[in-house]
Scaffold this active site. Structure first.
Site, short mmCIF file in Angstrom:
data_model
loop_
_atom_site.label_atom_id
_atom_site.label_comp_id
_atom_site.label_asym_id
_atom_site.label_seq_id
_atom_site.Cartn_x
_atom_site.Cartn_y
_atom_site.Cartn_z
N ASP A 35 43.51 42.18 33.18
CA ASP A 35 44.54 41.27 34.30
C ASP A 35 45.90 40.94 33.66
O ASP A 35 46.67 40.05 34.53
CB ASP A 35 43.40 39.81 34.66
CG ASP A 35 42.51 39.93 35.69
OD1 ASP A 35 42.05 41.15 36.75
OD2 ASP A 35 41.44 38.76 35.56
N LYS B 228 46.19 33.35 39.83
CA LYS B 228 46.12 34.37 40.91
C LYS B 228 44.77 34.40 41.55
O LYS B 228 44.26 34.26 41.02
CB LYS B 228 45.93 36.27 39.54
CG LYS B 228 44.78 36.33 39.64
CD LYS B 228 43.73 36.91 39.42
CE LYS B 228 42.30 37.05 38.29
NZ LYS B 228 41.40 37.31 39.03
O1 C5P Z 1 39.64 43.33 30.20
P1 C5P Z 1 38.72 41.58 29.85
O2 C5P Z 1 38.93 41.35 28.76
O3 C5P Z 1 39.37 41.02 31.32
O4 C5P Z 1 37.80 42.22 30.41
C1 C5P Z 1 36.76 40.95 30.57
C2 C5P Z 1 35.22 41.48 30.41
O5 C5P Z 1 34.92 42.21 32.35
C3 C5P Z 1 35.17 42.90 29.94
O6 C5P Z 1 34.38 42.99 28.62
C4 C5P Z 1 34.38 43.68 30.84
O7 C5P Z 1 33.01 43.82 30.09
C5 C5P Z 1 34.15 43.45 31.78
N1 C5P Z 1 35.24 44.57 32.71
C6 C5P Z 1 34.99 45.30 33.14
N2 C5P Z 1 35.46 46.10 34.73
C7 C5P Z 1 36.81 46.15 33.99
C8 C5P Z 1 37.64 44.70 33.93
C9 C5P Z 1 36.76 43.65 33.20
O8 C5P Z 1 34.26 45.69 33.05
N3 C5P Z 1 37.60 46.55 35.03
#
Ligand code: C5P
Length: 403
Positions: A255, A128
């Site tokens: 994602d 993506k």
């Molecule tokens: O949700 P995911 O595990 O992919 O997110 C990884 C990191 O990215 C999270 O720990 C957070 O710090 C950050 N994140 C964020 N806001 C989002 C998505 C991700 O702060 N909307």
């Protein structure tokens, strides 16, 4: 002496002759099987017979030759008698050859049974890119509100998911840098699927062929997890609605819901609020992953430190309108990624972005939180020329169509 012994070489000679001609005169024509064979079983039978004929013929001829040599001083009548005995033994050996072939065939299920008993799903896990990624303020739950437009690009990892009855979840991956254990997002996706749906896991194995670079902002890990969810749904619960799969996906990562859906999608909230947009006009993406790595958490941290927040509303509206019109330059004109604001001005990312624009890209930008850069082209040949120009410096350069 050969006047007596020639007959013991007759059977091995016939066996060799048939082994050589077996392709012209298949077994089923001269010796129809007593029970029906599938095409696969017939192929197996033919191949085994041919191999055994070669081996038996050579062994029988060598044995006969040794016996002939050892008995050459005995009276003719005795030699004649022994040669008949050898022929009888050879006939018995040829007949006995059928036994291992029959046994192997009985233990070998035909194709239909294989499909039925070992259910297999193969899934692509495409990359993506964020055509728009506006990061808003940090929320009380630690995540950031996003205004984003995500796009699937036709460069993918490949997953093969097999349902079996050996219990557990077994993950294999062709890239040693990626731990193939319970910390892997694919593994977590499988655990999630079974706990969420209540389906009993008798055993599942997942084989991941990695193409997408890691720590690139191309959503490789999320795409793999989404592919596991889709594959398991196909094997165990085809009736499960997309919304349920996306709900499971949201628990795995921000994602992952988009990766379950794919296409051109407006993404809001933490990443869980999706709205499918009109498809991006056919375009070609070049993805360039420089060696530097960007940690997602660290990149969000840098945005917070500098309070580099973007609302992205204006760009989102402009992009949605351009998508409605099927206007690719319009889409590229509305591209924005907040993460670019935390990069130093002399960052390699900007050098790559400029190279891609110079090579004819309509737009080029950091992908997600990096470190890959993507570029949008309206022509395949221009995109492929750009790949050729960059691959020498950046071996991890890819080209894929919008999907
Ligand atoms: O949700 P995911 O595990 O992919 O997110 C990884 C990191 O990215 C999270 O720990 C957070 O710090 C950050 N994140 C964020 N806001 C989002 C998505 C991700 O702060 N909307």
């Amino acid at each position: 002496m050969l006047r007596i012994w020639w007959s013991v070489f007759l059977i091995p000679a016939l066996m060799l002759l048939y082994a050589a001609l077996a392709r012209l005169l298949p077994l089923k024509r001269i010796y129809p099987s007593p029970w029906p064979l599938s095409a696969r079983q017939q192929r197996l039978a033919d191949e085994m017979l041919r191999r055994m004929l070669w081996q038996f013929a050579l062994a029988l001829a060598a044995l006969a030759f040794m016996i002939m040599q050892s008995l050459r001083l005995l009276p003719m009548a005795t030699q004649q008698f022994v040669s008949y005995g050898i022929i009888v033994l050879q006939l018995l050996a040829v007949t006995a050859m059928v036994i291992p072939i029959e046994r192997a065939l009985r233990n070998q299920p035909d194709e239909e049974e294989t499909m039925e008993h070992t259910k297999i799903a193969t899934e692509r896990a495409p990359a993506k890119v964020n055509l728009l990624l506006a990061v808003g303020e940090k929320r009380p739950d630690g995540y950031h509100d996003l205004v984003s437009v995500m796009q699937t690009v036709g460069v993918w990892d490949e997953l093969t998911i097999r349902a079996h009855t050996d219990g557990g979840i077994a993950l294999t991956c062709d890239n040693a840098d990626l731990p193939a254990d319970e910390t892997n997002l694919c593994y977590k996706a499988a655990v999630k699927f079974f706990s969420y749906t209540g389906v009993t896991n008798d055993g599942v194995s997942i084989d991941l062929k990695k193409v997408l670079p890691m720590q690139a902002g191309l959503g490789g890990g999320s795409a793999d997890a989404a592919a596991v969810l889709r594959g398991l749904r196909r094997l165990y619960a085809p009736e499960l609605p997309d919304a349920e799969l996306e709900a499971m996906a949201a628990d795995l990562g921000s994602d992952v819901p988009f990766c379950v859906r794919g296409g051109t999608v407006s993404v809001r909230g933490r990443g869980e609020r999706l709205e499918t947009l009109p498809c991006l006009p056919e375009s070609w993406f070049v993805l360039v992953k420089p060696p530097l790595a960007c940690s997602t958490g660290r990149m969000y941290g840098l945005i917070d430190e500098g309070r580099f927040y973007d609302s992205g509303v204006e760009q989102a509206e402009a992009m949605a309108a351009a998508l409605d019109r099927g206007d690719l330059p319009g889409v590229c004109g509305a591209m924005l990624n907040t993460f670019e604001r935390v990069l130093p001005p002399d960052s390699e990312i900007f050098t790559i972005r400029q190279r891609l624009l110079d090579l004819g890209a309509l737009g080029a930008m950091l992908s997600g939180s990096g470190s890959a850069v993507f570029a949008v082209f309206d022509r395949e040949d221009t995109a492929r020329m750009a790949v050729g120009a960059l691959r020498g410096t950046y071996p991890e350069t890819f080209c894929g169509k919008s999907e």
